[in-house]
Design a protein around this motif. Structure first.
Motif, PDB file in Angstrom:
ATOM      1  N   ARG A   1     -11.764  46.163  40.909  1.00 17.83           N
ATOM      2  CA  ARG A   1     -12.427  47.459  40.713  1.00 17.83           C
ATOM      3  C   ARG A   1     -11.649  48.318  39.722  1.00 17.83           C
ATOM      4  NH1 ARG A   1     -12.070  48.610  46.112  1.00 17.83           N
ATOM      5  NH2 ARG A   1     -13.264  46.983  47.071  1.00 17.83           N
ATOM      6  N   ALA A   2     -10.343  48.361  39.884  1.00 13.09           N
ATOM      7  CA  ALA A   2      -9.517  49.158  38.984  1.00 13.09           C
ATOM      8  C   ALA A   2      -9.622  48.660  37.553  1.00 13.09           C
ATOM      9  CB  ALA A   2      -8.056  49.119  39.447  1.00 13.09           C
ATOM     10  N   GLU A   3      -9.624  47.347  37.367  1.00 15.87           N
ATOM     11  CA  GLU A   3      -9.727  46.788  36.017  1.00 15.87           C
ATOM     12  C   GLU A   3     -11.100  47.058  35.400  1.00 15.87           C
ATOM     13  OE1 GLU A   3      -7.367  45.690  34.088  1.00 15.87           O
ATOM     14  OE2 GLU A   3      -5.913  45.981  35.700  1.00 15.87           O
TER      15      GLU A   3
ATOM     16  N   ILE B   1      -2.131  62.855  47.907  1.00 15.45           N
ATOM     17  CA  ILE B   1      -3.235  61.937  48.202  1.00 15.45           C
ATOM     18  C   ILE B   1      -2.701  60.520  48.363  1.00 15.45           C
ATOM     19  CG2 ILE B   1      -5.317  60.865  47.251  1.00 15.45           C
ATOM     20  CD1 ILE B   1      -5.896  63.646  45.950  1.00 15.45           C
ATOM     21  N   ARG B   2      -1.794  60.112  47.445  1.00 17.53           N
ATOM     22  CA  ARG B   2      -1.214  58.768  47.535  1.00 17.53           C
ATOM     23  C   ARG B   2      -0.445  58.599  48.842  1.00 17.53           C
ATOM     24  NH1 ARG B   2       3.431  56.693  47.369  1.00 17.53           N
ATOM     25  NH2 ARG B   2       4.421  58.630  46.769  1.00 17.53           N
ATOM     26  N   GLU B   3       0.367  59.588  49.205  1.00 15.91           N
ATOM     27  CA  GLU B   3       1.127  59.510  50.446  1.00 15.91           C
ATOM     28  C   GLU B   3       0.205  59.441  51.658  1.00 15.91           C
ATOM     29  OE1 GLU B   3       4.044  62.623  50.685  1.00 15.91           O
ATOM     30  OE2 GLU B   3       5.053  61.934  48.861  1.00 15.91           O
ATOM     31  N   TYR B   4      -0.868  60.230  51.647  1.00 17.34           N
ATOM     32  CA  TYR B   4      -1.839  60.192  52.740  1.00 17.34           C
ATOM     33  C   TYR B   4      -2.441  58.792  52.870  1.00 17.34           C
ATOM     34  CZ  TYR B   4      -6.359  60.608  55.020  1.00 17.34           C
ATOM     35  OH  TYR B   4      -7.433  60.402  55.834  1.00 17.34           O
ATOM     36  N   LEU B   5      -2.849  58.222  51.736  1.00 14.72           N
ATOM     37  CA  LEU B   5      -3.454  56.896  51.767  1.00 14.72           C
ATOM     38  C   LEU B   5      -2.469  55.854  52.290  1.00 14.72           C
ATOM     39  CD1 LEU B   5      -5.346  56.993  48.351  1.00 14.72           C
ATOM     40  CD2 LEU B   5      -6.347  57.154  50.644  1.00 14.72           C
ATOM     41  N   GLU B   6      -1.234  55.918  51.832  1.00 16.45           N
ATOM     42  CA  GLU B   6      -0.235  54.947  52.285  1.00 16.45           C
ATOM     43  C   GLU B   6       0.130  55.156  53.750  1.00 16.45           C
ATOM     44  OE1 GLU B   6       2.997  54.988  49.509  1.00 16.45           O
ATOM     45  OE2 GLU B   6       1.773  54.040  47.945  1.00 16.45           O
TER      46      GLU B   6
ATOM     47  N   LYS C   1      -3.928  50.890  51.850  1.00 15.97           N
ATOM     48  CA  LYS C   1      -3.136  50.394  50.728  1.00 15.97           C
ATOM     49  C   LYS C   1      -3.990  49.947  49.550  1.00 15.97           C
ATOM     50  CE  LYS C   1      -2.518  46.034  53.144  1.00 15.97           C
ATOM     51  NZ  LYS C   1      -1.548  45.097  53.692  1.00 15.97           N
ATOM     52  N   TYR C   2      -5.189  49.466  49.793  1.00 15.07           N
ATOM     53  CA  TYR C   2      -6.029  49.025  48.682  1.00 15.07           C
ATOM     54  C   TYR C   2      -6.553  50.225  47.899  1.00 15.07           C
ATOM     55  CZ  TYR C   2      -5.680  44.991  51.664  1.00 15.07           C
ATOM     56  OH  TYR C   2      -5.185  44.001  52.458  1.00 15.07           O
TER      57      TYR C   2
ATOM     58  N   SER D   1      -3.249  52.438  40.083  1.00 11.33           N
ATOM     59  CA  SER D   1      -3.400  51.521  38.962  1.00 11.33           C
ATOM     60  C   SER D   1      -3.736  52.256  37.668  1.00 11.33           C
ATOM     61  CB  SER D   1      -4.476  50.476  39.261  1.00 11.33           C
ATOM     62  OG  SER D   1      -5.746  51.094  39.293  1.00 11.33           O
ATOM     63  N   ASP D   2      -4.091  53.507  37.801  1.00 13.70           N
ATOM     64  CA  ASP D   2      -4.371  54.322  36.629  1.00 13.70           C
ATOM     65  C   ASP D   2      -3.068  54.536  35.860  1.00 13.70           C
ATOM     66  OD1 ASP D   2      -5.049  56.273  34.779  1.00 13.70           O
ATOM     67  OD2 ASP D   2      -6.327  57.357  36.181  1.00 13.70           O
TER      68      ASP D   2
END
Length: 100
Positions: free
Chosen positions: A29-31, A57-62, A67-68, A75-76
């Protein structure tokens, strides 16, 4: 002898159990988004406030084991470059804010 459909099912189950399938899907998806991204239009510089928001946001997700989703966010290239310029990443950003 196993059929092709059975082999595909076993392979899919194995990749899901190992956590690889979700990572591959997120990476694809990122690619795709990177391929569709218009490189001719430059992005505005990331402000310090937006960097903090992105890191939160990244810390919340982790923290919540997304993780995906976090890997797609990170990946940006723009975020990766800005993260390298940020403050001490050893401590979570919320912890850094409280210490100040």
């Amino acid at each position: 002898m196993a059929t092709v459909a059975e082999l595909k099912a076993v392979l899919k189950d194995t990749l899901e159990k190992r956590g690889v399938l979700g990572h591959l899907k997120a990476r694809i998806r990122a690619e795709v988004f990177n391929a569709l991204d218009d490189e001719s239009e430059p992005r505005p510089p990331l402000s310090h406030e937006n960097l903090i928001i992105n890191e939160l946001i990244r810390e919340y997700l982790e923290f919540n084991k997304y993780k995906y989703t976090a890997s797609v966010l990170m990946s940006d290239d723009h975020l990766q470059k800005e993260k390298g310029n940020s403050t001490n990443m050893e401590d979570p950003l919320v912890s850094q804010a409280v210490k100040r």
